[in-house]
Design an enzyme around this catalytic site. Structure first.
Site, PDB file in Angstrom:
ATOM      1  CG  HIS A 265      -2.089  -0.912   1.049  1.00  0.00           C
ATOM      2  ND1 HIS A 265      -2.834  -1.380   2.088  1.00  0.00           N
ATOM      3  CD2 HIS A 265      -2.636  -1.427  -0.066  1.00  0.00           C
ATOM      4  CE1 HIS A 265      -3.790  -2.163   1.631  1.00  0.00           C
ATOM      5  NE2 HIS A 265      -3.691  -2.211   0.323  1.00  0.00           N
TER       6      HIS A 265
ATOM      7  CD  GLU B 120     -20.347   1.854 -14.660  1.00  0.00           C
ATOM      8  OE1 GLU B 120     -19.178   2.002 -14.292  1.00  0.00           O
ATOM      9  OE2 GLU B 120     -21.300   2.444 -14.129  1.00  0.00           O
TER      10      GLU B 120
HETATM   11  C1  PEP Z   1     -15.712   3.156 -14.342  1.00  0.00           C
HETATM   12  O1  PEP Z   1     -16.295   2.192 -13.849  1.00  0.00           O
HETATM   13  O2  PEP Z   1     -14.910   3.062 -15.286  1.00  0.00           O
HETATM   14  C2  PEP Z   1     -15.902   4.501 -13.788  1.00  0.00           C
HETATM   15  C3  PEP Z   1     -15.391   5.549 -14.387  1.00  0.00           C
HETATM   16  O3  PEP Z   1     -16.604   4.621 -12.655  1.00  0.00           O
HETATM   17  P1  PEP Z   1     -16.067   4.272 -11.195  1.00  0.00           P
HETATM   18  O4  PEP Z   1     -14.583   4.089 -11.299  1.00  0.00           O
HETATM   19  O5  PEP Z   1     -16.474   5.404 -10.332  1.00  0.00           O
HETATM   20  O6  PEP Z   1     -16.790   3.007 -10.881  1.00  0.00           O
HETATM   21 MG    MG Z   2     -17.989   2.421 -12.533  1.00  0.00          MG
END
Ligand code: PEP
Ligand code: MG
Length: 589
Positions: free
Chosen positions: A189, A432
């Site tokens: 980390h 997504e």
């Molecule tokens: C993603 O999923 O690519 C995105 C931009 O949203 P988050 O990272 O907030 O899930």
């Molecule tokens: Mg996302």
């Protein structure tokens, strides 16, 4: 010359400051059995204070560096709620009548020894987290002062046995030229955080140094190669100093690009916007030349508080952001909690698979009260700037229709209240989830734009949890399946005549640029730290060559081939393994 592990890029030269290690040796204090209740109260008070402190560090770190890195502290909070760890501590107090601090120390030693026995880097890293949290708790139980770092002296190279995330969060990059640790490796980390802060770090020097480094010793270090030199001679000092100066110059040159347009050598214009989660992050994005906000992660407005933000509270923030970006666009994404993001005051169900569960638009459609409050605030802000609305985690046409129906209800209510807003506010969705890709043609009929969220898309397409470090090596944004999904989305958007952009972190990886040029995507949104680096790459790219390279990538069978070829095209193959979110402009080659 000592060979360690190069864990965060960059060179440094300066005097060492050796951090005293937090090793407690405690007397075996016992408590009177009649005082047990009081001892437990002392323990709980210590836990409460520790939690508050971790929450505070997390918030600060998130604002400076970003949400991904700050989530490390969620792991720390989870340890203080861990039933096994806590029942071990309680058991020692209850059955052996030991003082709370003795019980905590014994429990830490027990778990650390157990994890250390395992031959697994990931598990060893958990031992560092337990020690970090345990030490914090001990500090409160004992009323001991924080180990302080010099901040009024010359800048120094910090040397530590191991550096915990909490200690690193307190470092001031102005004073800390570099970090050298005896333990740890690339995936610890602390290394992730050092990369995000742009501080060079060499880890893993344990057993490699004959004489321990002392405060005041001269050190030269290279976070790329992992080399550390103790007492470097004059020639080495000159060499490192000139390399550092060169790095600084590059950083400054990069900063000059903030006001330059992102256009390829052969005249293809790109719009590079910022991903933000707070006004502070917007300021950073604007400093680095962001053309508007391609993704405002509003869930962070809901965090670090005790109740849901009101419509007015949200409105004020959205309005401020809309005004600050001037005429540019702000894409405000509605609440995306669940999965890895939680709110203290909103109990989400215990789920076997939170990433496949009750999250994002699913919660909004279930809790219309919350959804309407947020939409109302966004609509009101649309009167003050160029605002767009975006729904996260869409997987069906019904969801979009339902979300749009709620939006229409809210518009009507604003009409009744005589409140101005942009009636034709553009509405888009995140792409997504693989289902959304497969029905992108149908979804395109319902919305004004798509934004491809590669962070989640990669995890859902490849069935690789984006938060699970044990399978992080399987998380391949350049997997052919992901590339095909992206291409399908673009084709569907193009046929329907709607805009498509990318707001996942793949856009922040400058190697990906040829893909966007080939696909004709000109709107990219990314973490502020990546903006100048991607712009620099754009300015140095010939779009026609890039397209040829990308065409081949869509034919490769493996992600490795694509990574190699894109890395070579960007002249970056040695840096290719660093995750894009973890690089600051300082580390740009
Ligand atoms: C993603 O999923 O690519 C995105 C931009 O949203 P988050 O990272 O907030 O899930
Ligand atoms: Mg996302």
């Amino acid at each position: 010359m000592i060979q360690g592990i190069g864990a965060a890029a960059g060179v440094a030269i300066g005097k060492a400051f050796v951090l005293p290690s937090w090793e407690w040796s405690l007397p075996d204090t016992q408590v009177n059995p009649v005082d047990l209740a009081q001892e437990f109260e002392r323990l709980y008070e210590g836990i409460r204070t520790s939690k508050d402190e971790i929450e505070f560090i997390k918030k600060e770190f998130r604002e400076v560096v970003g949400p991904e890195e700050s989530s490390i502290f969620d792991a720390h909070l989870a340890i203080l709620d861990d039933p096994v760890f806590m029942s071990e501590i309680r058991g020692i107090i209850e059955r052996q009548y030991k003082a709370a601090e003795v019980a905590v120390k014994e429990a830490i030693d027990h778990f650390v020894a157990m994890f250390d026995l395992l031959d697994d880097e990931y598990m060893k890293e958990r031992a560092v987290d337990i020690k970090d949290v345990g030490n914090r708790l001990l500090k409160h139980l004992l009323g001991a002062p924080e180990v302080t770092l010099p901040s009024d002296t010359q800048p120094y190279i910090l040397v530590a046995k191991e550096l915990s995330p909490s200690q690193l969060a307190h470092l001031n990059p102005v004073y800390v030229l570099g970090i050298v640790t005896m333990m740890g490796g690339k995936t610890s980390h602390s290394s992730i955080m050092a990369r995000a802060l742009g501080i060079p770090l060499v880890a893993g020097l344990e057993n490699k140094i004959a004489n321990p480094i002392q405060t005041g010793d001269m050190l030269a270090m290279d976070g790329d190669t992992g080399i550390v030199q103790l007492h470097p001679d004059e020639a080495a000092i000159q060499l490192y100093a000139s390399r550092r100066e060169k790095q600084q110059r590059k950083k400054e040159q990069l900063e000059l690009l903030a006001t330059v347009e992102a256009v390829t050598k052969d005249g293809v214009n790109l719009h590079l916007a910022g991903n933000i989660s707070s006004v502070k992050e917007l300021d950073m994005a604007l400093k680095y030349g962001a053309e508007g906000v391609g993704l405002f992660r509003t869930e962070f407005l809901y965090m670090d508080r005790h109740s849901f933000p009101t419509e007015d509270e949200q409105f004020e923030v959205y309005k401020l952001v809309a005004e600050k970006v001037g005429g540019s666009t702000v894409v405000i994404r509605t609440l995306d909690i669940g999965g890895d993001k939680h709110l203290d005051y909103f109990q989400l169900p215990e789920e076997q698979n939170p990433f496949l569960g009750y999250r994002a638009i699913r919660i909004s459609l279930d809790r219309k009260d919350l959804f309407k409050t947020q939409l109302s605030a966004i609509l009101r802000a649309s009167h003050y700037g160029n605002v767009k609305i975006m729904f996260p985690m869409i997987s069906s046409v019904e969801e979009v229709q339902a979300a749009n129906a709620v939006l229409n209800e809210v518009k009507q209510e604003l009409d009744e209240r005589d409140i101005p807003y942009n009636r034709s506010i553009p509405v888009g969705i995140m792409i997504e989830v693989p289902a959304a890709v497969m029905i992108a043609d149908l979804l395109a009929e319902e919305v004004d734009f798509f934004s491809i969220g590669t962070n989640d898309l990669v995890q859902y397409v490849l069935a690789v949890d984006r938060m699970n470090e044990q399978i992080a090596h399987m998380y391949h944004p350049y997997h052919p399946a992901v590339l095909r999904m992206i291409r399908m989305t673009v084709q569907a958007a193009r046929s329907a005549g709607i805009d498509v952009s990318v707001c996942g972190e793949l856009a922040a990886d400058e190697r990906s640029l040829p893909l966007w040029l080939e696909l004709g995507i000109s709107n990219l949104s990314m973490s502020p730290q990546a903006l100048l680096r991607v712009k620099h790459r754009t300015l140095n790219t010939l779009a026609s060559d890039a397209r040829e390279t990308a065409k081949a990538c869509f034919r490769y069978k493996t992600s490795l081939e694509t990574e190699e070829v894109l890395g070579a095209f960007a002249g970056l193959n040695s840096a290719a393994k660093t995750a894009p979110t973890e690089q600051l402009p300082y580390s740009a080659k």
